[in-house]
Design a protein around this motif. Structure first.
Motif, PDB file in Angstrom:
ATOM      1  N   PHE A   1      80.480  30.213 -17.636  1.00 45.09           N
ATOM      2  CA  PHE A   1      80.056  31.603 -17.998  1.00 45.09           C
ATOM      3  C   PHE A   1      80.847  32.764 -17.225  1.00 45.09           C
ATOM      4  CE2 PHE A   1      76.323  28.944 -19.079  1.00 45.09           C
ATOM      5  CZ  PHE A   1      76.366  29.307 -20.492  1.00 45.09           C
ATOM      6  N   ALA A   2      81.337  33.617 -17.565  1.00 38.03           N
ATOM      7  CA  ALA A   2      81.864  34.827 -17.037  1.00 38.03           C
ATOM      8  C   ALA A   2      82.141  36.028 -17.712  1.00 38.03           C
ATOM      9  CB  ALA A   2      83.362  34.290 -16.646  1.00 38.03           C
ATOM     10  N   THR A   3      82.552  37.211 -17.157  1.00 37.60           N
ATOM     11  CA  THR A   3      82.689  38.474 -17.774  1.00 37.60           C
ATOM     12  C   THR A   3      84.011  38.925 -17.481  1.00 37.60           C
ATOM     13  OG1 THR A   3      80.284  39.151 -17.733  1.00 37.60           O
ATOM     14  CG2 THR A   3      81.897  40.726 -18.042  1.00 37.60           C
ATOM     15  N   ARG A   4      84.793  39.209 -18.197  1.00 37.82           N
ATOM     16  CA  ARG A   4      86.231  39.642 -18.029  1.00 37.82           C
ATOM     17  C   ARG A   4      86.209  41.051 -17.316  1.00 37.82           C
ATOM     18  NH1 ARG A   4      86.714  36.677 -22.726  1.00 37.82           N
ATOM     19  NH2 ARG A   4      88.318  35.024 -22.822  1.00 37.82           N
ATOM     20  N   SER A   5      86.566  41.198 -16.384  1.00 34.15           N
ATOM     21  CA  SER A   5      86.674  42.521 -15.493  1.00 34.15           C
ATOM     22  C   SER A   5      87.366  43.382 -16.599  1.00 34.15           C
ATOM     23  CB  SER A   5      87.127  42.456 -14.102  1.00 34.15           C
ATOM     24  OG  SER A   5      88.302  41.765 -14.154  1.00 34.15           O
ATOM     25  N   GLU A   6      88.393  43.072 -17.183  1.00 30.34           N
ATOM     26  CA  GLU A   6      89.504  43.899 -17.995  1.00 30.34           C
ATOM     27  C   GLU A   6      88.798  44.621 -19.185  1.00 30.34           C
ATOM     28  OE1 GLU A   6      93.505  43.491 -20.242  1.00 30.34           O
ATOM     29  OE2 GLU A   6      92.251  41.951 -20.202  1.00 30.34           O
ATOM     30  N   SER A   7      87.863  43.821 -19.737  1.00 31.54           N
ATOM     31  CA  SER A   7      87.352  44.085 -21.050  1.00 31.54           C
ATOM     32  C   SER A   7      85.932  44.346 -21.171  1.00 31.54           C
ATOM     33  CB  SER A   7      87.941  43.283 -22.438  1.00 31.54           C
ATOM     34  OG  SER A   7      87.433  42.167 -22.094  1.00 31.54           O
ATOM     35  N   GLY A   8      85.002  43.681 -20.133  1.00 34.22           N
ATOM     36  CA  GLY A   8      83.706  43.506 -20.113  1.00 34.22           C
ATOM     37  C   GLY A   8      83.028  42.377 -21.230  1.00 34.22           C
ATOM     38  N   GLN A   9      84.186  41.448 -21.709  1.00 35.01           N
ATOM     39  CA  GLN A   9      83.937  40.562 -22.775  1.00 35.01           C
ATOM     40  C   GLN A   9      83.319  39.581 -22.031  1.00 35.01           C
ATOM     41  OE1 GLN A   9      83.697  41.034 -26.359  1.00 35.01           O
ATOM     42  NE2 GLN A   9      84.263  43.228 -25.581  1.00 35.01           N
ATOM     43  N   PRO A  10      82.430  38.622 -22.633  1.00 36.86           N
ATOM     44  CA  PRO A  10      81.916  37.440 -22.169  1.00 36.86           C
ATOM     45  C   PRO A  10      82.905  36.380 -22.389  1.00 36.86           C
ATOM     46  CG  PRO A  10      80.735  37.902 -24.021  1.00 36.86           C
ATOM     47  CD  PRO A  10      81.631  39.195 -23.901  1.00 36.86           C
ATOM     48  N   ILE A  11      82.591  35.399 -21.269  1.00 36.78           N
ATOM     49  CA  ILE A  11      83.474  34.075 -21.248  1.00 36.78           C
ATOM     50  C   ILE A  11      82.485  32.981 -21.442  1.00 36.78           C
ATOM     51  CG2 ILE A  11      84.876  32.388 -20.456  1.00 36.78           C
ATOM     52  CD1 ILE A  11      86.582  34.788 -19.023  1.00 36.78           C
ATOM     53  N   ASN A  12      82.396  32.172 -22.448  1.00 39.78           N
ATOM     54  CA  ASN A  12      81.570  30.977 -22.661  1.00 39.78           C
ATOM     55  C   ASN A  12      82.381  29.723 -23.112  1.00 39.78           C
ATOM     56  OD1 ASN A  12      79.485  29.067 -23.147  1.00 39.78           O
ATOM     57  ND2 ASN A  12      78.204  30.460 -24.123  1.00 39.78           N
ATOM     58  N   ILE A  13      82.529  28.830 -22.185  1.00 38.44           N
ATOM     59  CA  ILE A  13      83.468  27.869 -22.351  1.00 38.44           C
ATOM     60  C   ILE A  13      82.703  26.413 -21.985  1.00 38.44           C
ATOM     61  CG2 ILE A  13      85.581  26.460 -21.982  1.00 38.44           C
ATOM     62  CD1 ILE A  13      86.937  29.213 -21.434  1.00 38.44           C
ATOM     63  N   GLN A  14      82.706  25.444 -22.963  1.00 39.82           N
ATOM     64  CA  GLN A  14      82.157  24.302 -22.614  1.00 39.82           C
ATOM     65  C   GLN A  14      83.314  23.436 -21.961  1.00 39.82           C
ATOM     66  OE1 GLN A  14      78.953  23.114 -23.058  1.00 39.82           O
ATOM     67  NE2 GLN A  14      78.652  25.297 -23.585  1.00 39.82           N
ATOM     68  N   LEU A  15      82.864  22.853 -20.668  1.00 41.37           N
ATOM     69  CA  LEU A  15      83.834  22.011 -19.735  1.00 41.37           C
ATOM     70  C   LEU A  15      83.410  20.678 -20.053  1.00 41.37           C
ATOM     71  CD1 LEU A  15      83.870  24.481 -16.694  1.00 41.37           C
ATOM     72  CD2 LEU A  15      85.643  24.326 -18.505  1.00 41.37           C
ATOM     73  N   PRO A  16      84.321  19.754 -19.663  1.00 39.44           N
ATOM     74  CA  PRO A  16      84.068  18.409 -19.330  1.00 39.44           C
ATOM     75  C   PRO A  16      82.904  18.193 -18.232  1.00 39.44           C
ATOM     76  CG  PRO A  16      86.287  18.547 -19.484  1.00 39.44           C
ATOM     77  CD  PRO A  16      85.962  19.940 -19.314  1.00 39.44           C
ATOM     78  N   ALA A  17      82.209  17.195 -18.383  1.00 43.06           N
ATOM     79  CA  ALA A  17      81.212  16.889 -17.322  1.00 43.06           C
ATOM     80  C   ALA A  17      81.794  16.735 -15.888  1.00 43.06           C
ATOM     81  CB  ALA A  17      80.316  15.468 -17.716  1.00 43.06           C
ATOM     82  N   GLY A  18      81.105  17.396 -15.017  1.00 44.00           N
ATOM     83  CA  GLY A  18      82.048  17.351 -13.472  1.00 44.00           C
ATOM     84  C   GLY A  18      82.961  18.147 -13.223  1.00 44.00           C
TER      85      GLY A  18
END
Length: 714
Positions: free
Chosen positions: A457-474
């Motif tokens: 989870f993150a927020t782009r400082s450029e646009s304020g748009q959220p980031i939500n990415i599913q990552l591999p375990a670990g």
């Protein structure tokens, strides 16, 4: 016909600081409620005699030598590196010219009434000797300027289009020359102005000046159904009859390519090469075999205005691929640099390939120190990079258009329409490409990000748009720059996110994962159990290399560049960053047993051995004083103190944190300097170097979430 109109290092060869911190005379500056106290003391070994019982304040320890801020912004220019001048709204910046005496001349024009010439002294003060207040206005109701240039004698050239009749759509080619004081030069065309009438719509877009003083300008004419036009003028403004068809060269692109119709853009720029030839080029769009084919073509004319068949094939070079912009210039050694959607190409004078570098752009300009200023990824402004001929040195983001200044410095210029102002900034240097921050949207500001299990989870400082990415375990997110060519968008995708899954004792290899912003994922095995992912740009090509450090044998294993490099011993902690400001990540380790930093410099292969820290300290990377070189920094949890040796500003200690806090340094305000920062139970506590203190959280963050940070010691 010709028509005359009516208008340390200070490289840190620093020696051991009396053991680890002993024997140094410092000042202690305590800031609280605007009161400033200065306490002179002598530090003792390991700083254990220091007790700072402050909770809501921070303390800074610095050398008793005079220091100065040497960030990316050149603070000796104007106010904090910036100068603002009032001009009309809806104006546009044309150029910023670097004058021989270190002064700057900004050229802008409003919506058809005035041309602005603004001259600055080297410190940013408006030059009162220039029209009494530094600003000269030229009425421009019947002409529009698109480019400017500077002759060796200080005279100013302007080019564009001229309306010979009131309320008419007819336009002529236009060239103006001004004296250094901004008045019209009567030795040029009789009144300082030369126009050429060819068709009903004529326009010059770009100009350049040859080494013999002759002036080359390119543009377009409506004559003969529309053609590209190149004119060459003598230094007095008369046509050079030895060139082309009597001072001019017209070119019409062929209506068809090899198998299908092609559409070409206008000539993007013109460069007068030092050997007398002239370089120009354009983008094109077409189709072959049912597929889109887009790219650019470069063309060279010899000194007589005849296509140079010794350049490429039939005086041209064609590069396929999409091109939203095109720029080119000549390097001091005669090589040619081209910037387009795939990055930078370096070509020999005959057009043969030398090498390529990433970072697409539509503008390129050679700096006075031989570096390349490349910009224009985002609509012509915004991102910019500085290259040497071999690698990327620095990077930056500014809302203005960048231009080359004296001594390798960079200025940016933009117009704010409300209330109407011209803003010029000057940069002494840029943030190094080889020292990383958690920048997931590549706007040169660190982003707030955390992991929860397999989710990022993150927020782009450029646009304020959220980031939500599913990552591999670990997975562990690895910050860096990953250039991935997106065939759907016909551009480089520089917004990819990378993660690493460590290998297991059972034989499962480590694996790097790349998640492009356009979707999908790519992976590759690299490393074994116990390896530490370090990323880094170790070969200077501008892209993060898949690299791991193996604590058991002290070897750095990289998928690109030097594959296996021994640098370190068992138990060392990797601290890769750019310590010598060449844009390349240096291999470096922190040895807890002795508190020693060992750096292998990429510039000359030399070694830095620097004693700084304790076995319980957390070593951190970053450029905290903005001089382009990584600083030696440790966080001491037992004290809540940050101990730093800054390559320009010297030694300091900052009280900021509690024992259980996690350090998450990065450049959170985009000023080119890493900021001291901590994460505590879902809150980021930031001590930003320009914007000051902030406590920030993200939606839905939990106290148990793990912050994403640039740390290699875990």
């Amino acid at each position: 016909m010709i028509r005359v109109p009516a208008f340390l290092e200070r490289v840190i060869n620093a020696r051991s600081l009396y053991g680890r911190f002993g024997g140094i005379r410092v000042y202690l500056s305590i800031q609280k409620k605007s009161k400033i106290l200065f306490v002179c003391l002598r530090m003792f070994k390991n700083m254990r005699s220091i007790r700072i019982p402050l909770q809501s304040t921070f303390a800074v320890l610095i050398f008793s030598l005079s220091t100065f801020a040497a960030g990316v912004i050149d603070r000796s220019f104007g106010t904090n590196g910036s100068v603002t001048v009032s001009i009309a709204p809806q104006s546009r910046v044309i150029d910023v010219l670097a004058l021989a005496d270190g002064k700057l001349l900004a050229v802008a024009q409003d919506d058809g009434h005035f041309l602005y010439l603004v001259r600055y002294l080297s410190n940013g003060t408006l030059d009162a000797t220039f029209d009494s207040d530094g600003v000269r206005l030229l009425p421009s109701t019947d002409f529009t300027i698109f480019d400017a240039g500077l002759q060796g004698d200080g005279k100013i050239l302007l080019t564009g289009t001229y309306k010979p009749y009131v309320d008419s759509t007819v336009t002529d080619f236009l060239m103006i020359r001004l004296l250094p004081d901004g008045t019209y030069d009567p030795s040029f065309g009789g009144i300082g102005i030369v126009t050429v009438n060819q068709g009903s719509s004529d326009q010059f877009n770009k100009l350049d000046i040859q080494t013999d003083g002759k002036i080359v300008a390119i543009g377009t004419t409506s004559d003969a159904g529309g053609r590209e036009a190149m004119f060459r003028f003598n230094s007095n403004g008369t046509p050079d009859t030895s060139f082309g068809g009597g001072g001019f060269y017209f070119y019409s692109y062929p209506p068809f390519g090899p198998t299908n119709q092609y559409t070409y853009g206008h000539w993007a720029d013109v460069v007068a090469l030092t050997d007398g030839r002239i370089l120009t080029g354009t983008s094109y769009l077409g189709a072959e075999g049912g597929r889109a084919k887009v790219g650019f073509t470069l063309q060279v004319l010899d000194r007589f205005g005849v296509p140079d068949t010794g350049f490429g094939s039939d005086a041209s070079i064609v590069e396929s691929g999409n091109n939203n912009g095109l720029g080119f210039d000549e390097l001091p050694d005669g090589n040619i640099c081209v910037t387009y959607h795939k990055g930078v190409l370096l070509l020999r004078p005959n057009g043969s390939f030398v090498r390529s570098l990433p970072f697409e752009g539509s503008h390129v300009q050679v700096l006075s120190n031989g570096g390349l200023l490349v910009s224009g990824q985002r609509g012509g402004v915004g991102d910019f990079r500085v290259y040497s001929e071999n690698n990327i040195i620095g990077k930056g983001v500014d809302p203005g258009q960048p231009f080359a200044a004296a001594d390798g410095k960079i200025v940016t210029a933009r117009v704010e329409n409300s209330p109407g102002s011209l803003i010029v900034k000057r940069y002494s240097r840029l943030t190094s490409q080889g020292t990383f921050s958690v920048d997931l949207d590549k706007d040169e500001k660190a982003d707030l990000a955390f992991q929860r299990g397999t989710a990022l989870f993150a927020t782009r400082s450029e646009s304020g748009q959220p980031i939500n990415i599913q990552l591999p375990a670990g997975s562990q997110v690895i910050s860096g720059v990953y250039d991935f060519f997106d065939p759907q968008q016909f551009r480089l995708d520089r917004y990819g996110i990378s993660a690493y899954v460590r290998g297991t004792a059972g034989g499962q290899p480590g694996k790097y994962w790349l998640f492009p912003s356009s979707g999908g994922m790519y992976s590759g095995n690299w490393g074994i159990a116990g390896d530490v992912p370090v990323g880094g740009d170790f070969d200077g090509n501008g892209t993060t290399d898949n690299t791991v450090f193996r604590p058991g044998d002290g070897v750095w294993y990289s998928g690109f560049g030097p594959r296996y490099v021994k640098w370190g011993t068992a138990g060392d902690k990797p601290v890769p960053a750019d310590y010598d400001y060449d844009g390349i990540t240096d291999r470096a380790v922190y040895r807890p047993g002795t508190g020693t930093w060992w750096v292998q410099k990429s510039t000359d292969g030399g070694t830095i051995a620097f004693n700084f820290g304790l076995s319980t300290d957390i070593p951190l990377t970053g450029d905290y004083d903005g001089d382009g070189r990584a600083d030696f920094t440790v966080y001491r949890p037992s004290e809540g103190n940050w101990y730093q040796y800054l390559t320009t500003e010297g030694f300091r200690v900052t009280r900021f944190g509690l024992a259980a806090d996690l350090p998450v340094p990065g450049d959170y305000d985009g000023d080119g300097r890493h900021d001291i920062a901590l994460y505590r139970s879902g809150i980021w506590y930031l001590l930003k170097s320009t914007e000051g203190f902030a406590a920030v959280t993200l939606p839905n963050v939990l106290p148990t979430d793990t912050p994403v940070s640039v740390r290699y010691d875990q």
